[in-house]
Design a protein around this motif. Structure first.
Motif, PDB file in Angstrom:
ATOM      1  N   SER A 261       0.835  -1.209   0.000  1.00 29.23           N
ATOM      2  CA  SER A 261       0.000   0.000   0.000  1.00 29.23           C
ATOM      3  C   SER A 261       0.871   1.263   0.000  1.00 29.23           C
ATOM      4  O   SER A 261       0.488   2.286  -0.558  1.00 29.23           O
ATOM      5  CB  SER A 261      -0.939  -0.001   1.206  1.00 29.23           C
ATOM      6  OG  SER A 261      -0.206   0.138   2.398  1.00 29.23           O
ATOM      7  N   VAL A 262       2.052   1.158   0.607  1.00 21.25           N
ATOM      8  CA  VAL A 262       2.948   2.328   0.686  1.00 21.25           C
ATOM      9  C   VAL A 262       3.408   2.746  -0.714  1.00 21.25           C
ATOM     10  O   VAL A 262       3.335   3.931  -1.072  1.00 21.25           O
ATOM     11  CB  VAL A 262       4.161   2.024   1.607  1.00 21.25           C
ATOM     12  CG1 VAL A 262       5.164   3.165   1.576  1.00 21.25           C
ATOM     13  CG2 VAL A 262       3.691   1.773   3.024  1.00 21.25           C
ATOM     14  N   THR A 263       3.852   1.767  -1.525  1.00 18.00           N
ATOM     15  CA  THR A 263       4.307   2.121  -2.875  1.00 18.00           C
ATOM     16  C   THR A 263       3.133   2.552  -3.765  1.00 18.00           C
ATOM     17  O   THR A 263       3.301   3.398  -4.637  1.00 18.00           O
ATOM     18  CB  THR A 263       5.047   0.940  -3.555  1.00 18.00           C
ATOM     19  OG1 THR A 263       4.244  -0.216  -3.426  1.00 18.00           O
ATOM     20  CG2 THR A 263       6.401   0.703  -2.955  1.00 18.00           C
ATOM     21  N   SER A 264       1.955   1.976  -3.513  1.00 20.21           N
ATOM     22  CA  SER A 264       0.769   2.396  -4.284  1.00 20.21           C
ATOM     23  C   SER A 264       0.489   3.873  -4.042  1.00 20.21           C
ATOM     24  O   SER A 264       0.186   4.616  -4.971  1.00 20.21           O
ATOM     25  CB  SER A 264      -0.464   1.599  -3.854  1.00 20.21           C
ATOM     26  OG  SER A 264      -0.259   0.257  -4.046  1.00 20.21           O
ATOM     27  N   ILE A 265       0.578   4.269  -2.802  1.00 16.21           N
ATOM     28  CA  ILE A 265       0.269   5.654  -2.437  1.00 16.21           C
ATOM     29  C   ILE A 265       1.382   6.604  -2.875  1.00 16.21           C
ATOM     30  O   ILE A 265       1.121   7.659  -3.452  1.00 16.21           O
ATOM     31  CB  ILE A 265       0.032   5.746  -0.905  1.00 16.21           C
ATOM     32  CG1 ILE A 265      -1.274   5.040  -0.534  1.00 16.21           C
ATOM     33  CG2 ILE A 265       0.013   7.202  -0.426  1.00 16.21           C
ATOM     34  CD1 ILE A 265      -1.435   4.757   0.941  1.00 16.21           C
ATOM     35  N   LEU A 266       2.625   6.201  -2.634  1.00 21.38           N
ATOM     36  CA  LEU A 266       3.724   7.144  -2.865  1.00 21.38           C
ATOM     37  C   LEU A 266       4.140   7.282  -4.321  1.00 21.38           C
ATOM     38  O   LEU A 266       4.381   8.399  -4.792  1.00 21.38           O
ATOM     39  CB  LEU A 266       4.947   6.734  -2.040  1.00 21.38           C
ATOM     40  CG  LEU A 266       4.824   6.872  -0.534  1.00 21.38           C
ATOM     41  CD1 LEU A 266       6.094   6.392   0.137  1.00 21.38           C
ATOM     42  CD2 LEU A 266       4.559   8.317  -0.151  1.00 21.38           C
ATOM     43  N   VAL A 267       4.263   6.156  -5.016  1.00 19.01           N
ATOM     44  CA  VAL A 267       4.816   6.231  -6.373  1.00 19.01           C
ATOM     45  C   VAL A 267       3.938   5.591  -7.449  1.00 19.01           C
ATOM     46  O   VAL A 267       4.403   5.298  -8.547  1.00 19.01           O
ATOM     47  CB  VAL A 267       6.256   5.645  -6.457  1.00 19.01           C
ATOM     48  CG1 VAL A 267       7.283   6.637  -6.004  1.00 19.01           C
ATOM     49  CG2 VAL A 267       6.393   4.362  -5.677  1.00 19.01           C
ATOM     50  N   ASN A 268       2.660   5.352  -7.121  1.00 21.38           N
ATOM     51  CA  ASN A 268       1.713   4.835  -8.114  1.00 21.38           C
ATOM     52  C   ASN A 268       2.062   3.430  -8.593  1.00 21.38           C
ATOM     53  O   ASN A 268       1.744   3.051  -9.706  1.00 21.38           O
ATOM     54  CB  ASN A 268       1.642   5.790  -9.320  1.00 21.38           C
ATOM     55  CG  ASN A 268       0.359   5.640 -10.110  1.00 21.38           C
ATOM     56  OD1 ASN A 268      -0.675   5.309  -9.555  1.00 21.38           O
ATOM     57  ND2 ASN A 268       0.430   5.894 -11.406  1.00 21.38           N
ATOM     58  N   ILE A 269       2.754   2.669  -7.740  1.00 20.93           N
ATOM     59  CA  ILE A 269       3.089   1.288  -8.106  1.00 20.93           C
ATOM     60  C   ILE A 269       2.371   0.364  -7.134  1.00 20.93           C
ATOM     61  O   ILE A 269       2.690   0.362  -5.949  1.00 20.93           O
ATOM     62  CB  ILE A 269       4.605   1.011  -8.012  1.00 20.93           C
ATOM     63  CG1 ILE A 269       5.385   1.988  -8.877  1.00 20.93           C
ATOM     64  CG2 ILE A 269       4.918  -0.419  -8.411  1.00 20.93           C
ATOM     65  CD1 ILE A 269       6.876   1.909  -8.652  1.00 20.93           C
TER      66      ILE A 269
END
Lengths: 498, 185
Positions: free
Chosen positions: A75-83
């Motif tokens: 969820s962290v990468t989804s939120i921060l860098v759209n991955i």
């Protein structure tokens, strides 16, 4: 049952090796969730060979540590860098990334962390509560029910078809068409490979997602020449402010939270459906129920809350068919099943009767891992949020390297990197031309599953479509699909009336 | 100055033209799937045709709209649920974003060139050399950072990948065609 759980918790707390395995697994899962392309399945697959001579309960704690935390990391990468770190985090980027762009990355991480943690806990609660009812329904699930369940998931294409309806729907169609490339085990034919051996297995999901989201985002970031957070970062007053905000958001949208976690659990119990469907369904339902659906996708807290509650709740549910019937509810559960078999335990009613400790261990492990990983992410949310303020000349090469290495790690195919780059340019072109990417990805994920279950259903019924109308659950799901489609339109008309 | 302006206009033209090209490419793909479906048996072609034909029709309307009848496409600038009109209506040729400026176009060429170079380096020389040189080159040339900082970041990224993927995961990274790597198509 409660005594069994209490005794297992006591056992875990009093045993350093169990606790160590759980914490180690949790940290590892969090790390793998943060790395693009590498999800819990790869992490568990890597761990599996090292566990053959370990205590089986310890192995279950280690594995559940990974499963409980990988979604939180993703969820962290989804939120921060759209991955999307994992398939289950796909719906989080709908609103999570726009929140980052608005400078609310810390807040989004806070909501995701709290929702994941509470979602995991409620997943277990729902599991115990709904078990007697759900188990009967699940036992009657066959191809027609799967097919109609996926049909409900495909409604998400309609929801995600923002902007121009023609562009949105055609992208959903193109996504489904792309899913038909490769060998079909239902029909026994190889389609649209153009003679390339590489396309025999079809287009891989990981290169597809990384190319369309990560690489196209890298191109966008470099083109814009500015950090992800356009307006700078809203830094909170104190370290736990994001956590407090997350709790407040969950309390404010408690119905959304309860609905999403219940949906996650139920979808988790159904074998073979997977986390992506659970989160898409939760997001779709939330958008349909909302009074302001037009704001979804612009950085709405409920848009992060719903999928994050669902994706962690599904882990508890996914355990049930794995241990009770030997039917893995997700790819990660295949690894758990492999661990059971490797240690000489056959999943099924006998396991439930004779080795209940082995069944209870992963349930407790997932719950603890959810709590621990959410705590770690929430504690680091201020630092993590700063990633969105990094300059593009740091973000672009680092994200690209992680994508190129991550995609190679999955299948050891160099051509996957070529595909990632091509899809990156394709994704960039789509964004520039105003085509929404989300329907494309949803169509791609569900297209193959839909075809598989539809053809299986027709095989059962000797080619008659009446099978979908004569089976009550399938019919109910078809009616639900229609309601999901029609309801917002009816509500919209009603609200426009003076 | 005039030469630069001319170049800018030419660049913008190329970018503007690329949008119908993209729609045409997607249309060609959908058409390929639909036509190709007829070589398979009834069960294998069922879903590609059920999904492919409506998709093809929608794409056809889009392409015609983008090239001949712009008003047709703008009529569909609404969510299927009818909840929101889009910003695309105010913008020409169905793009949801503003047109790139000259500097943005330059950045686009740089990132495209860098991605392709990175890819070629991996294929030819393998991951180790490609990662270190590509990260160094990007931070130094595009980011205009000092040599020291560029080298430190490049080494840091390479070391992270080496530790996690090579040592911890025991992953055999592609060595590059020049160093014995093979690609099976």
């Amino acid at each position: 049952m409660i005594e069994t759980f209490a005794s297992a918790i006591g056992h875990l707390m009093g045993n350093a090796s169990y606790l160590g395995a759980l914490i180690g697994g949790c940290l590892l899962g969090l790390f793998f969730g943060l790395l693009p392309g590498l999800g819990g399945t790869i992490c568990l697959a890597l761990l599996l060979p090292f566990t053959w001579n370990l205590d089986p309960i310890m192995v279950m704690y280690m594995f559940s540590g990974v499963m409980g935390s990988v979604m939180v990391g993703g969820s962290v990468t989804s939120i921060l860098v759209n991955i999307p770190g994992t398939g289950g985090n796909l719906a989080t980027i709908f609103d999570g990334y726009p929140m980052s762009r608005k400078g609310e990355a810390g807040r989004a991480i806070g909501i995701a962390g709290v929702a994941s943690c509470l979602g995991g806990l409620f997943g277990i609660f729902w599991l115990l509560l709904l078990l007697p009812v759900v188990i009967k329904i699940i036992m009657s699930f066959a191809a027609p029910e799967f097919c109609t369940m996926i049909l409900v998931g495909l409604i998400a294409i309609v929801v995600a078809a923002r902007g121009n309806v023609l562009k949105g729907l055609s992208m959903g169609g193109v996504g489904m068409l792309l899913a038909f490339i490769g060998f079909s085990d239902t029909t026994g034919t190889t389609r649209y490979t153009g003679g390339l051996l590489y396309l025999w297995d079809g287009i891989g999901l990981i290169p597809f997602i990384l190319g369309l989201f990560a690489i196209s985002e890298v191109i966008m970031i470099v083109r814009r020449r500015e950090a992800i957070a356009e307006l700078g970062q809203d830094l909170p007053q104190h370290r736990w402010a994001n956590t407090v905000d997350g709790f407040k958001t969950v309390l404010k949208h408690k119905v959304c939270f309860l609905r999403s976690s219940a949906m996650g659990t139920v979808v988790g119990i159904i074998p073979g459906i997977g986390g992506a469907v659970a989160t898409l369904l939760a997001y779709t339902a939330e958008m349909q129920a909302s009074k302001h659906p037009e704001l979804f996708g612009t950085g709405l807290p409920e848009g992060v809350l719903a999928p994050e509650s669902a994706n962690n709740a599904k882990d508890g549910g996914a355990l049930l068919p794995t241990v009770a019937f030997g039917l893995p509810g997700s790819a990660e559960m295949v690894m758990v099943l492999a661990a059971f078999i490797m240690h000489g335990f056959a999943p099924g009613p006998t396991l439930l009767k004779e080795n209940i400790d082995l069944v209870v261990a992963p349930i407790i492990g997932i719950t603890f891992s959810n709590l621990l990983s959410a705590f770690i992410v929430l504690a680091a949310s201020m630092e993590l949020a700063k990633v969105s303020t990094l300059q593009p000349y740091y973000v672009a090469p680092i994200v690209t390297v992680l994508c190129f290495v991550g995609v190679f790690a999955v299948r050891q195919e160099v051509l996957d990197i070529v595909l990632v780059v091509l899809l990156g340019f394709f994704g960039y072109g789509l964004r520039r031309a105003g085509f929404p990417i989300m329907p494309l990805v949803i169509g791609f994920i569900l297209g193959g599953l839909f075809e598989h279950s539809l053809l299986q259903s027709l095989m059962i019924s000797y080619g008659s479509y009446s099978i979908f109308l004569t089976r009550p659950i399938a019919l109910g799901l078809i009616i639900l699909s229609i309601i999901l489609l029609v309801l917002p339109w009816v509500r919209g008309r009603a609200s426009r009336r003076p | 100055m005039g030469e630069r302006k001319g170049l800018e206009e030419a660049m913008k033209k190329v970018i503007r033209r690329s949008f119908p090209v993209l729609s045409l490419l997607i249309l060609a793909f959908a058409m390929g799937i639909v036509l190709g479906a007829f070589q398979y048996d009834e069960r294998s072609r069922m879903l590609p045709l059920i999904i492919g034909i409506p998709t093809l029709m929608m794409l056809l309307v889009l392409v015609l709209g983008e090239t001949v009848f712009p008003r047709v496409v703008s009529r569909f600038d609404i969510d299927l649920l009818g909840v929101r009109r889009t910003e695309t209506r105010q913008q020409p040729q169905g793009t949801s974003e503003t047109r790139p400026t000259w500097t943005e176009s330059q950045a686009l060429v740089i990132i495209a060139g860098w991605l392709i170079t990175f890819l070629i380096l991996i294929v030819l020389l393998g991951y180790d050399i490609a990662i270190a040189s590509s990260v160094l080159g990007f931070i130094r040339l595009y980011g205009k950072q000092s040599w020291l900082r560029s080298v430190l970041v490049a080494i840091g990224v390479w070391a992270f990948i080496f530790l996690v993927f090579r040592l911890f995961m025991d992953l055999h990274m592609f060595p590059g065609l020049l160093f014995g790597g093979k690609i099976i198509t």
